[in-house]
Design an enzyme around this catalytic site. Sequence first.
Site, PDB file in Angstrom:
ATOM      1  N   ASP A   1      79.166 107.695  59.432  1.00  0.00           N
ATOM      2  CA  ASP A   1      79.727 109.080  59.469  1.00  0.00           C
ATOM      3  C   ASP A   1      79.758 109.610  61.256  1.00  0.00           C
ATOM      4  O   ASP A   1      80.924 109.829  60.794  1.00  0.00           O
ATOM      5  CB  ASP A   1      78.213 109.729  58.549  1.00  0.00           C
ATOM      6  CG  ASP A   1      78.025 109.993  58.017  1.00  0.00           C
ATOM      7  OD1 ASP A   1      78.503 108.720  56.758  1.00  0.00           O
ATOM      8  OD2 ASP A   1      77.795 110.848  56.990  1.00  0.00           O
TER       9      ASP A   1
ATOM     10  N   ARG B   1      63.560 115.055  66.584  1.00  0.00           N
ATOM     11  CA  ARG B   1      65.145 115.288  66.914  1.00  0.00           C
ATOM     12  C   ARG B   1      64.694 115.532  68.658  1.00  0.00           C
ATOM     13  O   ARG B   1      66.434 116.030  68.645  1.00  0.00           O
ATOM     14  CB  ARG B   1      65.647 116.275  66.330  1.00  0.00           C
ATOM     15  CG  ARG B   1      65.668 115.389  64.642  1.00  0.00           C
ATOM     16  CD  ARG B   1      66.198 114.123  64.529  1.00  0.00           C
ATOM     17  NE  ARG B   1      66.973 113.789  63.196  1.00  0.00           N
ATOM     18  CZ  ARG B   1      67.498 112.999  63.290  1.00  0.00           C
ATOM     19  NH1 ARG B   1      66.713 111.797  64.483  1.00  0.00           N
ATOM     20  NH2 ARG B   1      67.704 112.262  62.143  1.00  0.00           N
TER      21      ARG B   1
ATOM     22  N   ASP C   1      67.801 118.751  60.206  1.00  0.00           N
ATOM     23  CA  ASP C   1      67.873 117.902  61.037  1.00  0.00           C
ATOM     24  C   ASP C   1      69.283 118.814  62.222  1.00  0.00           C
ATOM     25  O   ASP C   1      69.140 118.950  63.264  1.00  0.00           O
ATOM     26  CB  ASP C   1      68.652 117.033  61.447  1.00  0.00           C
ATOM     27  CG  ASP C   1      67.053 115.525  60.920  1.00  0.00           C
ATOM     28  OD1 ASP C   1      66.266 116.295  60.988  1.00  0.00           O
ATOM     29  OD2 ASP C   1      68.121 114.718  60.872  1.00  0.00           O
TER      30      ASP C   1
ATOM     31  N   SER D   1      69.596 107.369  51.451  1.00  0.00           N
ATOM     32  CA  SER D   1      70.229 107.088  53.201  1.00  0.00           C
ATOM     33  C   SER D   1      68.403 107.258  54.314  1.00  0.00           C
ATOM     34  O   SER D   1      67.432 107.500  53.034  1.00  0.00           O
ATOM     35  CB  SER D   1      70.017 108.445  53.475  1.00  0.00           C
ATOM     36  OG  SER D   1      69.294 109.624  53.241  1.00  0.00           O
TER      37      SER D   1
END
Length: 412
Positions: free
Chosen positions: A15, A94, A123, A179
Amino acid sequence: MSKGTVVLAYSGGLDTSCILVWLKEQGYDVIAYLANIGQDEDFEAAQKKAESLGAKKVFIEDVRAEFVEEFIWPSVQANAMYEDRYLLGTSVARPCIARRQVQIARQEGAQYVSHGATGKGNDQIRFELTCYALYPEVKIIAPWRIPEFYNRFKGRKDLMEYAEKHGIPVPVTPKAPWSMDANLMHISYESGILENPKSHAPADLYLMTKNPEDTPNSPDMIELEFRKGVPVKVSHLKDGKSKDTPLEIFSYLNEIGGRHGVGRIDIVENRFIGMKSRGIYETPGGTILYHAHLDIEAFTMDREVRRIKQSLGIRFSELLYNGFWYSPECDFVRHCIDKSQESVEGKVQMSVYKGQVYILGRESPKSLYNEELVSMDVQGDYDPCDASGFIKINAVRLREHHRLQGDMASKK
């Protein structure tokens, strides 16, 4: 002429590799940034890949130590847990990742930052709110919210075709049908075959922890020492091994917990953007710390302070999950929690075995536990008659409640 410089949060995967090339197509100079936050990654290969795809610069940043000290430790102090089960491993990473991204953007004079977070997840919010808080003038490019991008790349097949066309190395091993996001604190799994909440997780899904059925038949006995609610040392009670730096402590607890299959959960949670999602998490070291801190806190903290602190912990967990680490309200809550930890000091002995954490004992120079006072064999300074007052006050309340309920029922 370049549209400007963008710092891309780069993972080295399909990605973000496609996003890097796509950003260059749009006329941007791209700086690739990859954070080492404890994931199993070939960072040298990722750097070479980004350079080969045309990144102007590549930053590989080791943020593991600050991740533990500045983000995980405050979460431990808070007993942070979202919706009673999730220890927030992705959420807490994050703001750490995005903070360094912003620092690089400022350092390099970049006007833009970009990420590969999906438009349906949490996210994107966590990354962007951190960036706006720390770099108010920044502009954010979120490809998965740009129609030109997401209409062009509707699935993995489109990304693979684009990669082949532009010379982007594609994975040679089949992609797992879910994922995964990994860092020092945990690994999370979602999407793909896991989107059906009834489907059981495959046995080979877990990478950080052993199946509890296959773990050793003898426990690991450890002692965790806390000061102001923060772990300062872990010792193995059998082999004498000890660790006393934050990164070493957390890594060692991951090793112990992973060996015994500790910290696996399979939950459905409420995303901030308004949908429920199914997530599977393994958080071995974090789970051990959660139980140890909860125990030493109960041993050393005043009852009424603890009640307030519990509500603050819930609020902190929600703010962290929703991406508000750098908000004024989260800063205030963290300060309050930090104040509550002044007397949270001592040692907790634990047994880690077959997927479970067992508290064996605890000691503290700041304990509020009075063995003589609580003893059934020693009178001490306590007068049993003192209990009468508590009973009478609550008896009146309960009698009145049930009398009222009876009156209401008779009128129906």
